[in-house]
Design a protein around this motif. Structure first.
Motif, short mmCIF file in Angstrom:
data_model
loop_
_atom_site.label_atom_id
_atom_site.label_comp_id
_atom_site.label_asym_id
_atom_site.label_seq_id
_atom_site.Cartn_x
_atom_site.Cartn_y
_atom_site.Cartn_z
N ILE A 42 61.35 64.67 76.13
CA ILE A 42 62.75 64.42 75.78
C ILE A 42 63.02 64.66 74.29
CG2 ILE A 42 62.45 61.89 75.48
CD1 ILE A 42 65.52 63.70 76.97
N ASP A 43 62.05 64.31 73.44
CA ASP A 43 62.22 64.55 72.00
C ASP A 43 62.27 66.05 71.73
OD1 ASP A 43 62.06 61.83 71.72
OD2 ASP A 43 59.95 61.83 71.12
N PHE A 44 61.43 66.78 72.44
CA PHE A 44 61.37 68.24 72.27
C PHE A 44 62.69 68.88 72.73
CE2 PHE A 44 60.31 72.42 74.01
CZ PHE A 44 59.65 73.01 72.94
N TYR A 45 63.16 68.51 73.92
CA TYR A 45 64.40 69.11 74.44
C TYR A 45 65.57 68.78 73.50
CZ TYR A 45 61.60 69.17 78.77
OH TYR A 45 60.60 69.35 79.70
N THR A 46 65.67 67.50 73.10
CA THR A 46 66.80 67.08 72.26
C THR A 46 66.80 67.84 70.94
OG1 THR A 46 66.53 64.90 73.23
CG2 THR A 46 67.95 65.02 71.30
N TYR A 47 65.63 67.92 70.32
CA TYR A 47 65.53 68.63 69.04
C TYR A 47 65.94 70.09 69.21
CZ TYR A 47 63.44 71.24 65.24
OH TYR A 47 63.25 72.12 64.20
N CYS A 48 65.36 70.76 70.23
CA CYS A 48 65.62 72.20 70.39
C CYS A 48 67.10 72.45 70.68
CB CYS A 48 64.75 72.77 71.52
SG CYS A 48 63.00 72.76 71.12
N PHE A 49 67.71 71.67 71.58
CA PHE A 49 69.12 71.91 71.90
C PHE A 49 70.01 71.69 70.68
CE2 PHE A 49 67.77 71.14 76.44
CZ PHE A 49 67.87 72.48 76.80
N ARG A 50 69.71 70.66 69.87
CA ARG A 50 70.50 70.43 68.64
C ARG A 50 70.37 71.62 67.70
NH1 ARG A 50 69.16 64.41 67.59
NH2 ARG A 50 70.54 63.52 69.13
N PHE A 51 69.16 72.11 67.58
CA PHE A 51 68.90 73.24 66.68
C PHE A 51 69.69 74.48 67.16
CE2 PHE A 51 66.45 76.95 65.37
CZ PHE A 51 66.28 76.70 64.02
N ILE A 52 69.63 74.72 68.47
CA ILE A 52 70.26 75.92 69.04
C ILE A 52 71.78 75.88 68.89
CG2 ILE A 52 70.66 77.08 71.29
CD1 ILE A 52 67.75 76.05 71.99
N GLN A 53 72.33 74.66 68.99
CA GLN A 53 73.80 74.49 68.90
C GLN A 53 74.39 75.03 67.60
OE1 GLN A 53 74.72 70.39 69.45
NE2 GLN A 53 74.48 70.52 71.67
N GLN A 54 73.55 75.14 66.57
CA GLN A 54 74.07 75.64 65.29
C GLN A 54 74.37 77.14 65.33
OE1 GLN A 54 71.49 74.32 61.91
NE2 GLN A 54 70.20 73.70 63.59
N PHE A 55 73.93 77.81 66.39
CA PHE A 55 74.06 79.28 66.43
C PHE A 55 75.08 79.69 67.47
CE2 PHE A 55 70.01 78.26 64.67
CZ PHE A 55 69.80 79.21 63.69
N ASP A 56 76.20 80.29 67.01
CA ASP A 56 77.21 80.66 68.03
C ASP A 56 76.91 82.00 68.69
OD1 ASP A 56 77.89 82.15 65.89
OD2 ASP A 56 79.76 81.08 65.43
#
Ligand code: FAD
Length: 402
Positions: free
Chosen positions: A93-107
């Motif tokens: 869950i920590d991995f998924y949450t971190y990665c999705f937050r990171f990805i959200q910065q890129f449109d």
């Protein structure tokens, strides 16, 4: 022009590891990318354990670290100092949450919730069909395993496990000390052991694991977990905070890394180590190599397991599947007669030939010699025959035309 530069099918460990690395690499971070998964990845569906020297790429996500590990074979115990390695745990869950937050910065990244039905690549087009809609991409990185049986002759064992994160009313665990294998449990179903990874003096992940050819009824796992916690750990008052279960195929089958412009990643590329089930670190190494080559405008370059380690895995699985030696005896020889750093390097496929030799010397000669001769000269009777994959392609199987 394809709809996307890259399409990543599966937002699990491999898909997200690759995407985060691509987006962190300047020559690649503006690529138009589609990430697709049929699952929302909002649960802590697994924890990844692995060992490494120093810090890794996802170091900030490491939930716990252990520098000493216990091994119990039922007759004797050994406390292993893991130096120079550290045994680490990352929660899904920590991995998924971190990665999705990171990805959200890129449109330039589209994250789609959908089911991948098929993949196709030929000289004219590389495409995925997602919920009945076709999208095209320059390259597809696919982490969805094919349900078709692997072709060719190979060994297969199932690593299946159930675990509970428990909280005891009394402090009973030593937080810096994990238990990597504890054979103080019945071997009537085949190779079976526990591992215990403490989070604090009162909390730990306790997991029962089997290396067998079939799964067991639910009740059996529950019974064995309850029994181990009360009889071996001597904990009577506890609550279950989380549950984990899973099946990892341990197989010596070989998987294609690429089919035209479809590049398989993760477990779908056969990155699970056949004799242990560990996959996380192989995925990280592979994603790093793919990103390096893409950044240099090259075809994704992949490291194949060396023939030496392939042979060791085949010998280990041969010994276990044909029961030339019990898993308890085999792992006891490995864990009690070798230096932990040699063993961890060997299992990590980074050992030197002299480390290999020290490991090989620790093993019972006759069963391993027979298995080795079988692997080298008689690829026949001992092997599990598997149908070549001429089966009709199920819905999300990858197909490609050269
Ligand atoms: C419970 C569990 C614990 C594990 N623990 C460890 C460990 O401690 N250490 C270790 O090294 N390895 C471990 N492994 C093995 C391995 O590291 C993991 O399985 C890892 O998650 C593999 O990464 P992956 O990306 O290949 O597959 P996954 O992480 O499984 O990702 C595949 C993704 O594809 C998606 N998907 C599947 N079908 C479709 C479809 N048709 N359409 C769209 N999306 C789809 C899935 O939802 C999933 O998100 C564990 C495995 C399990 C199951």
């Amino acid at each position: 022009m394809p709809d996307y530069d890259f399409c990543i099918t599966g937002a699990g460990c491999a898909g997200l590891s690759l995407l985060v690395r691509i987006l962190s690499t300047p020559p690649l971070q503006k690529k138009k990318i589609l990430l697709v998964d049929s699952h929302t990845k909002k649960d802590n569906d697994r924890t990844w354990c692995f060992w490494e020297k120093g810090e890794g790429y996802f170091e900030n996500l490491v939930h716990r670290r252990w520098s000493s590990l216990q091994f119990h074979d039922g007759h004797q115990s050994r406390l292993l100092d893991t130096a120079p390695y550290i045994y680490k745990m990352i929660r899904g869950i920590d991995f998924y949450t971190y990665c999705f937050r990171f990805i959200q910065q890129f449109d330039n990244v589209v994250h789609l919730h959908g089911k991948v039905e098929s993949l196709h690549s030929d000289a004219a087009c590389t495409c995925a069909v997602i919920d009945g809609r076709k999208i095209t991409a320059g390259r597809i990185f696919n982490s969805i395993p094919s349900p078709a049986p692997a072709a060719g002759r190979h060994w297969l064992l199932l690593q299946h496990f159930r675990g509970w994160v428990i909280r005891s009313l009394r402090p009973v665990f030593t937080p810096q000390q994990g238990t990597i294998m504890d054979f103080r449990t019945t071997q009537q179903y085949g190779t079976s052991f526990f591992y215990v990874l403490p989070h604090s003096p009162t909390e730990a992940l306790v997991e029962c694991t089997f290396f067998t050819d079939s799964l067991l009824p639910d009740m059996t796992y529950t019974h064995l977990l309850t029994r181990y916690i009360s009889k071996v750990l001597r904990i009577t008052d506890y609550v279950i905070l989380e549950r984990e279960e899973g099946v990892i195929p341990m197989s010596t089958a070989t998987y294609p890394h690429s089919q035209h412009r479809i590049h398989h990643i993760g477990a779908a590329a056969g990155l699970t180590k056949p004799s242990t089930g560990y996959t996380f670190k192989n995925i990280q190494r592979d994603c790093a190599a793919i990103v390096r080559s893409l950044a240099n405008n090259n075809e994704p370059s992949r490291k194949h397991t060396s023939p030496r380690f392939r042979l060791y895995d085949r010998i280990m699985l041969n010994v276990l599947v044909t029961k030339k030696l019990s898993g308890q005896h085999l792992f006891s020889s490995l864990f009690t007669h070798t230096h932990p750093a040699d063993l961890l390097a060997f299992l990590d496929e980074t050992s030197t030939p002299s480390q290999d030799w020290r490991i090989i010397r620790s093993l019972p000669k006759a069963p391993f010699l027979r298995a080795m001769l079988g692997e080298l000269f008689q690829p026949g009777p001992g092997y599990i025959p598997v149908r070549p994959s001429r089966d009709p392609l199920p819905t999300h199987t990858v197909c490609s035309e050269e």
